[in-house]
Design a protein around this motif. Structure first.
Motif, mmCIF file in Angstrom:
data_model
loop_
_atom_site.group_PDB
_atom_site.id
_atom_site.type_symbol
_atom_site.label_atom_id
_atom_site.label_comp_id
_atom_site.label_asym_id
_atom_site.label_seq_id
_atom_site.Cartn_x
_atom_site.Cartn_y
_atom_site.Cartn_z
ATOM 1 N N SER A 127 -64.227 13.619 79.526
ATOM 2 C CA SER A 127 -62.820 13.979 79.394
ATOM 3 C C SER A 127 -62.088 13.007 78.478
ATOM 4 O O SER A 127 -61.203 13.405 77.718
ATOM 5 C CB SER A 127 -62.147 14.001 80.775
ATOM 6 N N SER A 130 -62.963 13.925 74.996
ATOM 7 C CA SER A 130 -62.203 15.117 74.639
ATOM 8 C C SER A 130 -60.766 14.758 74.304
ATOM 9 O O SER A 130 -60.167 15.302 73.376
ATOM 10 C CB SER A 130 -62.243 16.122 75.794
ATOM 11 N N TYR A 214 -71.686 17.492 72.529
ATOM 12 C CA TYR A 214 -70.510 18.039 73.195
ATOM 13 C C TYR A 214 -70.886 19.188 74.118
ATOM 14 O O TYR A 214 -70.043 19.838 74.695
ATOM 15 C CB TYR A 214 -69.485 18.541 72.173
ATOM 16 N N SER A 219 -67.318 19.038 80.764
ATOM 17 C CA SER A 219 -66.263 18.569 79.883
ATOM 18 C C SER A 219 -65.138 19.558 79.713
ATOM 19 O O SER A 219 -64.282 19.381 78.880
ATOM 20 C CB SER A 219 -66.851 18.240 78.505
#
Length: 224
Positions: A127, A130, A214, A219
């Motif tokens: 996170s 991100s 990713y 996520s």
């Protein structure tokens, strides 16, 4: 005599630390602030390529409560950061770090977006990445960037810290996605794991490298 029983939170943190050292999250280095204290972790974060933070080496602390994982840890950057979702004191505003209770500061978050015991350090780290990949510009943040105190200066200031730690910061996506085991200078971490019963840890072969760093189901949490 039987060994003393470990608090559930300490046992959980031992397992998480072992997992993260054997199968690291890309672009992070995890260590304990003090080898005798499982509740305080130091994290070094590599700035994602193609962002304002590319080439940066950012340090943070994760502090866990005694009732983890039922309550969330705190995540605070030690490195000065310019980001719309990072406060001046380094605290990070991410939904999954907010307790699952009514909060006037929650900004309309749903309970499902906040912390729950299925979250863990890995989901927090993803996170944070991100967050660095997709900041939401705010007027004050843009003003700071225009005044010259933004991401570029932040990255430049971290290079000396990386050199001091002997770390080569990745600057390309290919380098960024490489999974490497955290080097260990001694066996103190192994001694922590020896405190667990043998049947609590299943030894698994190291997974193959994943080229897409990713691609992780954990996520998908929203930031506030």
């Amino acid at each position: 005599p039987l060994p003393p029983l470990l608090p559930p939170s300490q046992k959980a943190l031992m397992l998480e630390l072992k997992s993260l050292q054997e199968e690291p999250v890309e672009a992070f280095r995890i260590t304990l602030v003090d080898e005798s204290d499982l509740y305080n972790w130091e994290v070094a974060i590599f700035g994602p390529p193609n962002t304002l933070y590319e080439g940066g080496y950012f340090k943070a602390h994760i502090k866990f409560p005694i009732d983890y994982p039922y309550s969330p840890p705190t995540f605070r950057f030690l490195t000065k950061m310019w980001h719309p979702n990072i406060y001046e004191n380094g605290d990070v505003c991410i939904s999954i770090l907010h307790p699952p209770v009514d909060d006037s500061q929650s900004g309309g978050e749903l309970p499902s977006e906040r912390w729950n015991p299925t979250q863990n350090v890995r989901t927090i780290l993803l996170s944070v990445i991100s967050l660095l990949n997709e900041p939401t510009p705010q007027p004050m943040w843009m003003l700071r960037l225009c005044s010259g105190n933004g991401g570029t200066e932040t990255v430049s200031a971290t290079k000396a810290e990386a050199e001091k730690d002997g770390v080569k910061v990745p600057t390309t996506l290919a380098e960024y996605c490489i999974k490497t085991k955290v080097p260990s200078n001694d066996n103190s971490s192994d001694l922590l794991y020896d405190d667990l019963y043998d049947d609590d840890i299943d030894d698994e072969d190291e997974e193959e490298e994943d080229a897409d760093c990713y691609d992780d189901d954990d996520s998908g949490n929203e930031e506030s």
